[in-house]
Design an enzyme around this catalytic site. Structure first.
Site, PDB file in Angstrom:
ATOM      1  N   SER A   1     -10.060  -0.851   7.115  1.00 35.85           N
ATOM      2  CA  SER A   1      -9.497  -0.573   5.831  1.00 35.85           C
ATOM      3  C   SER A   1      -8.659  -1.656   5.268  1.00 35.85           C
ATOM      4  CB  SER A   1      -8.601   0.781   5.733  1.00 35.85           C
ATOM      5  OG  SER A   1      -9.224   1.784   5.648  1.00 35.85           O
TER       6      SER A   1
ATOM      7  N   LYS B   1       1.025  -1.117  -0.047  1.00 29.49           N
ATOM      8  CA  LYS B   1       0.138  -0.047   0.094  1.00 29.49           C
ATOM      9  C   LYS B   1       0.956   1.296  -0.077  1.00 29.49           C
ATOM     10  CE  LYS B   1      -3.880   1.763   2.686  1.00 29.49           C
ATOM     11  NZ  LYS B   1      -4.938   1.704   3.888  1.00 29.49           N
TER      12      LYS B   1
ATOM     13  N   SER C   1      -9.781   1.882   3.003  1.00 32.88           N
ATOM     14  CA  SER C   1      -9.083   2.514   2.032  1.00 32.88           C
ATOM     15  C   SER C   1      -8.002   1.510   1.504  1.00 32.88           C
ATOM     16  CB  SER C   1      -8.248   3.563   2.794  1.00 32.88           C
ATOM     17  OG  SER C   1      -7.294   2.922   3.798  1.00 32.88           O
TER      18      SER C   1
HETATM   19  N1  GLN Z   1     -13.157   4.057   6.415  1.00 32.50           N
HETATM   20  C1  GLN Z   1     -12.418   4.710   7.637  1.00 32.50           C
HETATM   21  C2  GLN Z   1     -12.256   5.960   7.622  1.00 32.50           C
HETATM   22  O1  GLN Z   1     -12.751   6.551   6.729  1.00 32.50           O
HETATM   23  C3  GLN Z   1     -11.560   3.778   7.998  1.00 32.50           C
HETATM   24  C4  GLN Z   1     -10.345   3.968   7.229  1.00 32.50           C
HETATM   25  C5  GLN Z   1      -9.263   3.240   7.538  1.00 32.50           C
HETATM   26  O2  GLN Z   1      -9.294   2.169   8.165  1.00 32.50           O
HETATM   27  N2  GLN Z   1      -7.998   3.546   7.162  1.00 32.50           N
HETATM   28  O3  GLN Z   1     -11.703   6.686   8.267  1.00 32.50           O
END
Ligand code: GLN
Length: 487
Positions: free
Chosen positions: A178, A79, A154
């Site tokens: 995420s 990532k 994400s």
């Molecule tokens: N979807 C969640 C957010 O927008 C979690 C994102 C994540 O785990 N990085 O913050």
């Protein structure tokens, strides 16, 4: 070389060690697949072709000399939140579009040491803020199961790449879901370890008390192989925990006869799509057939997890992202008139809309006068959420439920409605608030789209989660399904 791209890491590792295939051949195969499919999926921001081929040649020499480790020569993707020395590291933000990391994150350094080959850096939501990968400066990522749908976020680029067999595994990070939510939406196995299990050094921070890196793979067996590399104490991360790292592959085959599974009643309420619920019910029945005992439990503060997270995470992000000011880090605007102009225009131009929204919320909840009402209150609720889990683990070994309330949604469907988007993490966020480990494993399909089963474990109980996941994967083959267009 037939169908090498659909093999698991365990199979690829065995083939490499037996000399049936070389790392250069495998790496070339995956690089070719990325070149062919990335224009459609947009799952990679950067391909590191020359570096990958050189690493593969070095891995082949190591394998020939007989000192290969399990991941030596295995291609993987990272990532684009991990700093990789000499390689562009963007966090999918315009802010870091020209950032070449001067050092290597601990997590990626451990993969280099193990001899794994980095194919490139994967797309993601900007600064890991999102659940659909639509907030990336580099554009949305497509779900290989249906190109009109989101891969989740994400870590959307990582899951899209692995699901389409452009990489046999990838790293992800999970602040509120995420790793697990995109793994669920793309039919993969994703593990968020206990907070402190994997070093955050060199992982660009979003919300430091919640962020944790983990593996995205086809199987639990593969996740164990990646965890054997990633996990461990790091003196450069003050929140990394100095406790023994088990061999995550050692207990995969343990019997789960008598395993006590808790089903939180709050995870099966009105917000859950019926089709997803049916898949989860069937998965739980499968566990009963394997000898597990199921009981209902209550995590009574579940409904508070999302609102609490959207105070805590933005507060931490507003602090972490203050370093991107056009001076110390990040994009600088052209022709600044004075210091104020330089800060405001650099940040205004460098950050996307979702990141700005979070910074504004975070600054607000931390400001004098509102701190007690919002931030302090949220911290108190965070404790209650952790206590719910603590109580539950007094009577059960593992908690199970859906990973996400729906299957993959259409691109654009929730993009203009942040609250609906935030609710796609309703079952994952509390786990980060408590710092617990949890996995999502493929449990079937609803209307042709993958459904993920979430397994939540007690602190540092990753081995058991992988064991429980592995037993299911030996009895089912949902985790080996390949989207038709990428077979
Ligand atoms: N979807 C969640 C957010 O927008 C979690 C994102 C994540 O785990 N990085 O913050």
């Amino acid at each position: 070389m037939t169908a090498m791209h659909t093999k698991t890491i365990a199979q690829l590792s065995a083939a490499l060690h037996r000399g049936e295939v070389s790392s250069v051949e495998l790496t070339t195969l995956f690089l070719e697949r990325i070149k062919a499919h990335n224009p459609t999926l947009n799952c990679f921001i950067t391909m590191t072709e020359a570096q990958a081929l050189a690493a593969a040649a070095a891995a082949d020499r190591r394998l020939k000399a007989g000192d290969g480790a399990p991941l030596t020569g295995v291609p993987i993707a990272h990532k684009d939140i991990f700093c990789t020395a000499g390689v562009k590291t963007t966090c999918a933000s315009k802010m870091l579009d020209n950032f070449i990391a001067p050092y290597e994150s601990t997590c990626t350094a451990k993969f280099i040491e193990a001899g794994a080959v980095m194919l490139g850096k994967t797309n993601m939501d900007e600064f890991a803020m999102g659940s659909s990968n639509e907030t990336s400066y580099y554009g949305a990522v497509k779900n290989p199961w249906d190109l009109e749908r989101v891969p989740g976020g994400s870590s959307g680029g990582s899951v899209s790449a692995v699901a389409a067999r452009l990489a046999p595994a990838a790293t992800g990070t999970d602040t509120g879901g995420s790793i697990r939510q995109p793994a669920a939406l793309c039919g993969l196995t994703g593990l968020k370890p206990t907070y402190g299990r994997v070093s955050r050094f060199g992982m660009i921070a979003f919300a430091s008390s919640l962020d944790q890196a983990g593996p995205i793979t086809y199987s639990a067996e593969d996740a164990a192989l990646l965890m054997n590399v990633m996990a461990g104490f790091d003196e450069r991360d003050s929140t990394s925990v100095d406790c023994e790292v088990p061999d995550y592959s050692a207990n995969l085959d343990n019997s789960i006869e008598g395993l006590k599974i808790g089903l939180p009643k709050e995870y099966f309420d009105g917000g859950l799509d019926d089709r997803v619920a049916r898949v989860i019910d069937a998965a739980v029945k499968e566990y009963e057939a394997l000898g597990a005992v199921v009981k209902e439990i209550s995590l009574s503060n579940t409904a508070l997890a999302v609102p609490t997270y959207y105070v805590v995470a933005p507060a931490e992000c507003s602090t972490n992202l203050s370093r991107f000011d056009g001076v110390r880090f990040g994009h600088r605007c052209d022709d600044p008139q004075d210091l104020f102009d330089l800060y405001t225009r650099s940040r205004g131009e460098g950050f996307g809309a979702e990141v700005k929204r979070r910074i504004m919320i975070g600054t607000y909840v931390l400001s004098a006068g509102y701190y007690d009402a919002y931030y302090l209150k949220a911290q108190k609720i965070r404790r209650l959420i952790s206590d719910d889990f603590r109580t539950a683990f007094e009577t059960v070994d593992v908690i199970m439920g859906p990973t996400a309330p729906t299957t993959a949604f259409k691109l654009g469907e929730k993009a203009d409605d942040p609250v609906t988007m935030y609710l796609s993490d309703i079952y994952t966020i509390a786990v980060n608030m408590a710092g617990l480990p949890a996995a999502s494993i493929p449990a079937g399909f609803a209307d042709g789209l993958p459904v993920g089963l979430q397994l939540i474990g007690n602190y540092f109980d990753e081995s058991r989660l992988l064991n429980v996941a592995h037993k299911y994967q030996q009895a089912t083959d949902w985790h080996l399904q390949v989207p038709t267009a990428f077979k």
